[in-house]
Design an enzyme around this catalytic site. Structure first.
Site, PDB file in Angstrom:
ATOM      1  N   HIS A 122      -1.856   0.607   7.096  1.00 40.53           N
ATOM      2  CA  HIS A 122      -2.215   0.955   5.729  1.00 40.53           C
ATOM      3  C   HIS A 122      -1.722   2.363   5.433  1.00 40.53           C
ATOM      4  CE1 HIS A 122      -4.311   0.411   2.041  1.00 40.53           C
ATOM      5  NE2 HIS A 122      -5.259   1.325   2.266  1.00 40.53           N
ATOM      6  N   ASP A 135      -7.866   6.089  -2.190  1.00 38.66           N
ATOM      7  CA  ASP A 135      -7.058   4.925  -1.815  1.00 38.66           C
ATOM      8  C   ASP A 135      -6.695   4.139  -3.059  1.00 38.66           C
ATOM      9  OD1 ASP A 135      -5.796   2.845  -0.689  1.00 38.66           O
ATOM     10  OD2 ASP A 135      -7.369   2.350   0.761  1.00 38.66           O
ATOM     11  N   CYS A 145       0.804  -1.218   0.000  1.00 39.08           N
ATOM     12  CA  CYS A 145       0.000   0.000   0.000  1.00 39.08           C
ATOM     13  C   CYS A 145       0.834   1.263   0.000  1.00 39.08           C
ATOM     14  CB  CYS A 145      -0.969  -0.001   1.169  1.00 39.08           C
ATOM     15  SG  CYS A 145      -0.216  -0.377   2.741  1.00 39.08           S
TER      16      CYS A 145
END
Lengths: 642, 317
Positions: free
Chosen positions: A445, A461, A401
């Site tokens: 994250h 995201d 991520c």
């Protein structure tokens, strides 16, 4: 008595105490220290087993000195917390070798107490607590053993159990009502933070992937009404500064105007129990509105407590599910457009081509690139070189991520849209047993936020495009086949997962009721009893009066109670009273049988009766006569009239 | 001298405490008569716990608080146990059998437990004597031998007893004083090699007959020489011992006369000579009488007569 040598069993008890308190701590030390501790313990055990003489005190001192030197070279100091613990791990087993008398035995016990306590710095789980409690009990039993070496072990255990039962109320009063002083009292040694994994103030490619396999719990959440899983973004440090490779937090700024809630949002109320991470930040859900009184919100909505979180803390928050409308200072927007000169030239070139588009479409264009570029979400991304974003976007296309978030933010900044990286946690595991959400380090994250003029900050995201399951299910579903997966998350381990839910529920209860009992919590509880919040003077009065009452009660019961007599003794005294009325009484040193013989001389016609009573009584008191004999004695005494 | 001042204060302090000692015989120890003070170990443990408390605050250790408070609670409650270890013990002493000066006088102490609680790690010592360790079961009783060195003849009061314990952890020492009105008689130490007993004019002295006449059995009294015990007869009894009694030697009479001794001798030497002669006469199965300036004992023999003689010598002044 201090001077007398300790018995062999007392020395054995001291060894067991030392081993129990040392084992959990030594295992967490550098390997050679653990090895040294274990060797010393084993050596002592051998000497003890084969009754060999202990080495001379001088030799032991020399060894301890050498060990201290080695520890100094390992840590470059002897005063830090870690170095201090290592020293304790060395000194405790060494102390065993110079222990011959009670005074030295006491040193072993006190060192053990410190070691038991020190273990809690890294581990406060129920298992650690149970082990520590057991070790403390053994240490107390050993202290008694040193005093009464001839006593049976069972008698020691019984005496200690009674003592513990008697001290339980006092322990509870102290634990619940003794005013808790909020720590720390002085600056924490820097090395106290070692060994705690979690988010950091900076982010480089690969730093979050390290966390992804960690099963450690970061925090637990209890919602009033649970929002959907894909909305669970817990906001940690916001990283605005980029040097081409590393992302860092910017210093806090003043916000020109307080945030406004544009539309009536969905409000989310929840409570977070945060594991101590030795950093200042809290992790509220996006977007935080109400935060604890001892915390403040930075310009980037990052919430920080006044002091580092060293103990478990529990806070209530209220968040809005829609982003608030804010005015942003120009400096902040400038900061969020800055890119290092000459880094990632291909990325900059690509983004520059989108500049004619309106901002919202530039965002779409970047997302499109992720959607179509064949990106793979993986825990094992290939290493990246100097132009990390270029390499990720155009060559490797495999990342975790933080790669996605960083690349997206660089694209946006190059396309003249203010953007920043937000780190935190996403998702979590719902525990059906106690209806809490457990967020682990593996849920760490990173995502992006872009500034759209007129609308404010918007969360984007990019990871979701490459691995949409990451948001809806969990990490495992999002990973390609063949990637390493945490054991508990593997398919086919459902029963293990159920077991784990129960264990989590137990830990959560432990956290709430034992570890979470802090100064704040104490005040809340006292408020429920009618004591004003924060008024510790009341508490001191309360404790003082309580202690005085308890002490006088004890003193009164101790002085006023008549000594009880056992039934046989009571009957014997009744018998003696009857004889005393006729002027015959035993001398203080006269035993029952001797007295009976004398009394029989005075009342020859009653001799048999008197002797029988004396025999029954002596048998009951000092012999093995049972209940029937007591009945016989009662009848004999009641029927006796001199 | 500050030390002297200190010991003077300590002496006065102890005298005051002794005045508050348990009275009566047997003496039962009450709660108010038990004193308690922390030991060095107790102070060290308290300091360690304080350090642990501070560490718990500094590192924010909830379990550290729990551990510290647990140990504090156990430690505080243990102080009560220390004190209660001595309460409701009953102590009686048996008058000691007479001994000769220089031999230890033995008081038999009987300690009883009156509360139904086992007691551990008790220590009992006479003032200035080595301690005796003991333990008692619930309702139990034990007998201890308190051995007191003797130097002078005369009555010797049993020294005041110090009863103490550090049970259960050695963090505090509880103690109490017990003085019991019990004493033992110390006979003068017999002279080693006095000249033989002088023969007095007009009196008949003789030599003991070689054969002893066995005269019967009676109860054995503690302190009687072991060869006198009739072991076979005693074995048939359920308790106690029997001793052999002998008759004979009554026909010859030896007068032990204070006035007949050389006038150069001082009082103690005279008593020592007389004691030796009385012992020799008893060993030789002679009958003897004693003449002191204040006391005259009719002639006799046997252990009882010997005891009378030696008592008279012990108490002469």
């Amino acid at each position: 008595m201090t001077e007398t040598a300790l018995s062999r069993t007392s020395l054995g008890g001291l060894w067991v105490t030392a081993a129990l308190s040392l084992a959990p701590l030594a295992l967490a030390q550098p390997r050679w220290i653990a090895f040294l501790s274990a060797t010393l313990l084993a050596l002592y055990a051998l000497l003890w087993l084969y009754r060999l003489p202990l080495p001379s005190r001088r030799l032991v001192n020399a060894l301890a000195l050498a060990g201290s030197l080695a520890i100094f070279f390992e840590y470059r100091t002897l005063f830090g917390l870690r170095a201090g613990l290592a020293l304790l791990c060395l000194f405790l087993p060494a102390q065993l070798f110079v222990t011959r008398r009670r005074r030295e035995g006491l040193t072993v016990i006190l060192l053990s107490w410190f070691l038991i306590l020190a273990r809690f710095i890294d581990d406060q789980t129920p298992t650690a607590a149970a082990l520590a409690f057991f070790a403390a009990l053994v240490s107390l039993a050993t202290l008694s053993r040193c005093l009464a070496p001839a006593l049976e072990l069972r008698a020691h255990a019984r005496a200690l159990a009674l003592l513990c039962a008697q001290s339980a109320p006092l322990f509870l009063v102290l634990f619940l009502f003794m005013p808790r002083v909020p720590g720390p009292l002085w600056g924490l040694p820097q090395d106290a933070r070692k060994g705690v994994s979690g988010l950091a103030e900076e982010m480089t490619p690969g730093s979050l992937a390290e966390l992804a396999l960690s099963e450690a719990v970061a925090f637990r959440v209890r919602f009033a009404q649970t929002p959907p899983r894909h909305a669970l973004y817990f906001r940690g440090p916001v990283l605005e500064r980029f040097d081409g490779r590393t992302w860092r937090m910017a210093p806090a700024r003043e916000r020109p105007a307080p945030p406004l809630i544009a539309s009536s949002p969905d409000l989310i109320d929840y409570e977070i129990t945060l594991e101590p991470h030795r950093q200042r930040w809290l992790l509220p859900l996006d977007w935080p509105l109400e935060i604890p009184p001892d915390a403040h919100m930075r310009h980037d909505f990052h919430v920080e407590a006044k002091q580092a979180v060293l103990a478990l803390r529990r806070d209530r928050f209220r968040s809005a599910s829609t982003p608030p409308f804010v005015e942003e200072a120009t400096e902040v927007l400038q900061e969020n457009l800055r890119l290092p000169l000459g880094s990632n030239p291909r990325t900059q070139a690509l983004a520059a081509s989108w500049r004619p588009l309106p901002p919202a479409q530039r965002v779409e264009a970047a997302l499109d690139h992720f959607r179509r570029g064949g990106f793979v979400y993986t825990l094992r991304p290939p290493p990246l070189g100097e132009h990390s974003v270029d390499e990720f976007l155009f060559e490797t296309r495999r990342g975790f991520c933080e790669h996605f978030a960083a690349a997206f933010v660089v694209l946006m900044r190059a396309a003249d849209v203010p953007a920043r990286v937000v780190t935190g946690y996403q998702g979590g595991s719902h525990n059906p047993i106690d209806d809490t959400w457990v967020v682990r380090q593996a849920d760490a994250h990173a995502w992006a936020e872009v500034w759209i003029a007129g609308a404010g900050w918007r969360r984007v995201d990019p990871t979701a495009l490459a691995a949409p399951q990451r948001l809806e299910a969990d990490l495992v579903a999002a990973l390609p086949v063949g990637d390493p997966v945490p054991l508990f998350a593997r398919a086919g381990f459902d029963w293990l997962r159920t077991l784990r839910f129960h264990w989590w529920a137990l830990q959560n209860g432990w956290n709430q009721w034992v570890l979470g009992y802090t100064a704040d919590r104490q005040r809340q509880m006292l408020a429920r009893f009618g004591l004003q919040e924060g008024d510790w003077r009341h508490l001191v009065w309360f404790l003082g009066i309580g202690a005085a009452l308890a002490l006088s009660l004890l003193a009164w019961t101790a002085s006023s109670r008549k000594p009880r007599l056992d039934p046989a003794q009571r009957l014997w005294r009744a018998f003696l009273r009857r004889l005393a009325r006729k002027g015959e009484a035993p001398a203080p040193w006269e035993g029952p049988l001797a007295f009976a013989k004398r009394a029989a001389l005075r009342w020859p016609e009653k001799a048999a009766e008197i002797e029988r009573i004396a025999r029954l009584y002596a048998g009951l008191r000092y012999g093995k006569l049972g209940e029937e004999a007591l009945e016989a004695l009662r009848r004999a005494v009641l029927g006796f009239h001199p | 001298m500050p030390f002297r001042l200190f010991s003077e204060t300590a002496k006065r302090w102890r005298a005051w405490l002794l005045a508050r000692r348990p009275r009566g015989h047997p003496a039962r120890i009450a709660a108010r008569e038990v004193y308690i003070l922390p030991t060095g170990a107790g102070v060290a443990a308290a300091l360690a716990l304080a350090a642990m408390w501070v560490a718990s605050i500094n590192y924010g250790l909830a379990l550290g608080h729990a551990l510290t408070y647990f140990l504090v609670a156990v430690g505080v409650v243990s102080l009560f146990q220390t004190q209660r270890s001595l309460v409701d013990l009953e102590i009686a002493a048996r008058p000691a059998q007479p001994v000769f000066a220089g031999e230890p006088l033995v008081f038999l102490l009987s300690v009883r437990e009156l509360r139904g609680r086992a007691r551990f790690a008790l220590r009992i010592r006479g003032d200035g004597l080595p301690p005796i360790n003991c333990a008692l079961s619930a309702w139990g009783e034990t007998t201890l031998r308190l051995s007191t060195p003797t130097t002078h003849r005369g009555w010797l009061e049993m020294p005041p007893l110090v009863i103490e314990t550090e049970w259960p952890f050695g963090f505090a020492r509880a103690w109490t004083y017990v003085a019991l009105p019990v004493r033992g008689l110390v006979y003068p130490k017999p002279a080693e090699n006095p000249p033989p007993a002088p023969r007095l004019p007009g009196r008949e002295t003789g030599v003991a007959r070689g054969e002893e006449d066995f005269a019967g059995l009676s109860d054995h009294r503690p302190g009687e020489p072991l060869p006198r015990v009739a072991w076979k007869a005693s074995a048939r009894l359920e308790e106690g011992l029997l001793a052999k009694r002998f008759a004979g030697g009554e026909s010859q009479i030896l007068w032990l006369d204070w006035q007949a001794l050389p006038s150069a001798l001082d009082k103690e030497t005279r008593l020592a000579w007389l004691a030796r002669w009385a012992l020799d006469a008893e060993r030789a199965r002679l009958a003897w009488g004693l003449v002191l300036p204040t006391i005259r004992l009719a002639p006799g023999s046997g252990p009882e007569h010997l005891a009378h003689t030696l008592s008279a010598l012990a108490l002469y002044d």
